[in-house]
Scaffold this motif. Structure first.
Motif, PDB file in Angstrom:
ATOM      1  N   SER A 392       7.678  -5.886  12.055  1.00 18.41           N
ATOM      2  CA  SER A 392       6.850  -4.724  11.749  1.00 18.41           C
ATOM      3  C   SER A 392       6.119  -4.916  10.430  1.00 18.41           C
ATOM      4  O   SER A 392       6.630  -5.560   9.504  1.00 18.41           O
ATOM      5  N   GLN A 394       5.598  -2.672   8.294  1.00 19.41           N
ATOM      6  CA  GLN A 394       6.349  -1.933   7.287  1.00 19.41           C
ATOM      7  C   GLN A 394       7.360  -2.836   6.576  1.00 19.41           C
ATOM      8  O   GLN A 394       7.428  -2.864   5.344  1.00 19.41           O
ATOM      9  N   TRP A 395       8.134  -3.608   7.351  1.00 21.17           N
ATOM     10  CA  TRP A 395       9.136  -4.478   6.748  1.00 21.17           C
ATOM     11  C   TRP A 395       8.506  -5.650   6.019  1.00 21.17           C
ATOM     12  O   TRP A 395       9.069  -6.148   5.039  1.00 21.17           O
ATOM     13  N   ILE A 398       7.573  -4.127   2.721  1.00 24.02           N
ATOM     14  CA  ILE A 398       8.789  -3.874   1.952  1.00 24.02           C
ATOM     15  C   ILE A 398       9.332  -5.177   1.369  1.00 24.02           C
ATOM     16  O   ILE A 398       9.763  -5.227   0.206  1.00 24.02           O
TER      17      ILE A 398
END
Length: 430
Positions: A392, A394-395, A398
């Motif tokens: 993803s 998002q990861w 992050i």
């Protein structure tokens, strides 16, 4: 000092000492790659489980089966109750249970011989069911139609083929309108297997869309033949009993309430006996999988965290070496008017730059490693034909942000040491 200028100086320092920088960043790269590949495999497994649940009715459904054993006085005994699940129970559940959105029943026979007029034959499973099966399973025919209410009422001798059965019996030809002969060699029941040879001819009225296998590979939904429930009862079983119910609650949160309502209806309809059937809730199995998945993520995340810690210590070591090597540069900058915060910012940005580059390299390696581990998982586990590696955005963000944070944390001390150097002592350094 501007951030862009500091970032450029940091990249220049990395290019100047390529091998040392690469060896220093290896901990960050491995840590980020480990986190991403672990998440990719874990989320891929979650998709596989969810896909399997959807193939059998969704995570918001549960099943009822007649209980073959009943516990009495601390001992398990065969279920000799005269109570059985029936089609009328399904109708009552739909009418009287507000937390239930759909319910259907079925009778399964396995390893049944099916013959086409051309001589082709196929061993497959036969399912006697009702029209709501199509809605509950979100699975309908690609050609023709599914079982209708008229088929249930009139006990029509029609059938719907799954794709594997259609191809085995008719190849590329359209089977709609053709007849097949279904031969029941034996009957499987809670009491065991017993001979019960019955042969009936059915008209093909539909071919299902391709569905695939359920997790584990032992249940191939494309290797099935469907006939009306009432026809199954009249032609094969000789009674009105139903072996299995599937019930969908309005949502996952309504499953417990739906179970209580179903129990109340069945208890009322079956002389207050509620132990002759058992309930299987897939949601509970999924919850267990979630716990195991979280545990695995914590363990692997801890391992990846150690890699990042080692990488951060390596960054600090390199920055301390860099401060020593560049003492004259620091002294010259201070002599030309650079302030402490400028030197502090410069070395801090360099550490962040190195960790960010390591994070980006780790993202690339993590994507590659995740896909590779997914391929290995398919070959080792051999439960699914394909294991998706879910990476993803998002990861990824992050991971890079966490890498930059590592750079800030482990770059502060070297940066402070550089900022505190006296210009005179720095210029004297060899």
């Amino acid at each position: 000092m501007k951030f862009g200028e500091g970032f450029f100086i940091g990249l220049t320092a990395i290019r100047t000492n390529k091998m040392r920088s690469l060896l220093t960043m290896i901990g960050i790269v491995v840590g980020v790659a480990s986190v991403l590949s672990m998440i990719a495999i874990g989320d891929g497994a979650k998709l596989i489980i969810l896909d399997s649940f959807e193939k059998i009715g969704g995570a918001h459904h549960f099943r009822l089966n007649r209980n073959p054993w009943i516990k009495k006085d601390g001992r398990w005994e065969p279920n000799r109750s005269g109570e059985y699940l029936t089609y009328e129970d399904v109708l009552a559940i739909e009418a009287e249970c507000p937390s239930v959105s759909n319910a259907w029943c079925r009778i399964n026979y396995y390893n049944i011989l099916v013959l086409a007029n051309g001589g082709a034959e196929k061993r497959t499973g036969v399912i006697g069911t009702i029209p709501l099966y199509e809605i509950g399973m979100s699975w309908g025919p690609e050609r023709g139609r599914f079982i209708s209410k008229a088929d249930i009422t009139n006990r029509t001798k029609v059938c719907v083929l799954a794709t594997d059965v259609s191809e085995a019996l008719f190849g590329e030809e359209d089977p709609i309108g053709e007849e097949v002969k279904v031969i029941l060699d034996y009957e499987g029941w809670s009491g065991g297997w017993r001979p019960n040879r019955v042969a009936e001819r059915f008209k093909v009225v539909g071919v299902m869309r391709q569905r695939g296998k359920v997790l584990g590979g032992s249940w191939n939904l494309d290797d099935r033949l469907f006939i009306p429930l009432t026809t199954m009862q009249e032609r094969f079983t000789g009674d009105h009993h139903v072996r299995s119910f599937s019930i969908q609650a309005n949502s996952v949160d309504h499953i417990d309430q739906a179970i209580d309502e179903v129990k109340a209806v069945l208890s009322k309809r079956h002389r207050n006996q509620d132990d002759f059937f058992k309930i299987d809730v897939p949601k509970a199995k999924f919850a267990q999988f979630e716990k195991v998945s979280r545990l695995i993520k914590i363990v692997l995340g801890g391992i990846a965290g150690f890699s990042l810690l080692v990488g951060g210590i390596g960054i600090m070591n390199m920055m301390l070496v860099s401060v020593t090597e560049r003492s004259r540069e620091i002294g010259l900058r201070k002599a030309l008017g650079a302030k402490r915060r400028d030197i502090l910012c410069q070395f801090l940005v360099e550490a962040v730059s190195m960790c960010s580059v390591g994070g980006l390299l780790g993202v690339g390696l993590g994507i590659f490693a995740g896909q590779g581990m997914a391929n290995v998982a398919v070959k080792i586990a051999k439960v699914v034909p394909e294991w998706p590696a879910v990476i993803s955005l998002q990861w990824m963000l992050i991971s890079v942000a966490f890498s930059a944070t590592i750079g800030i944390f482990f770059g502060v001390y070297p940066a402070i040491k550089a900022a505190r150097l006296s210009p005179i002592e720095a210029l004297r350094a060899e």
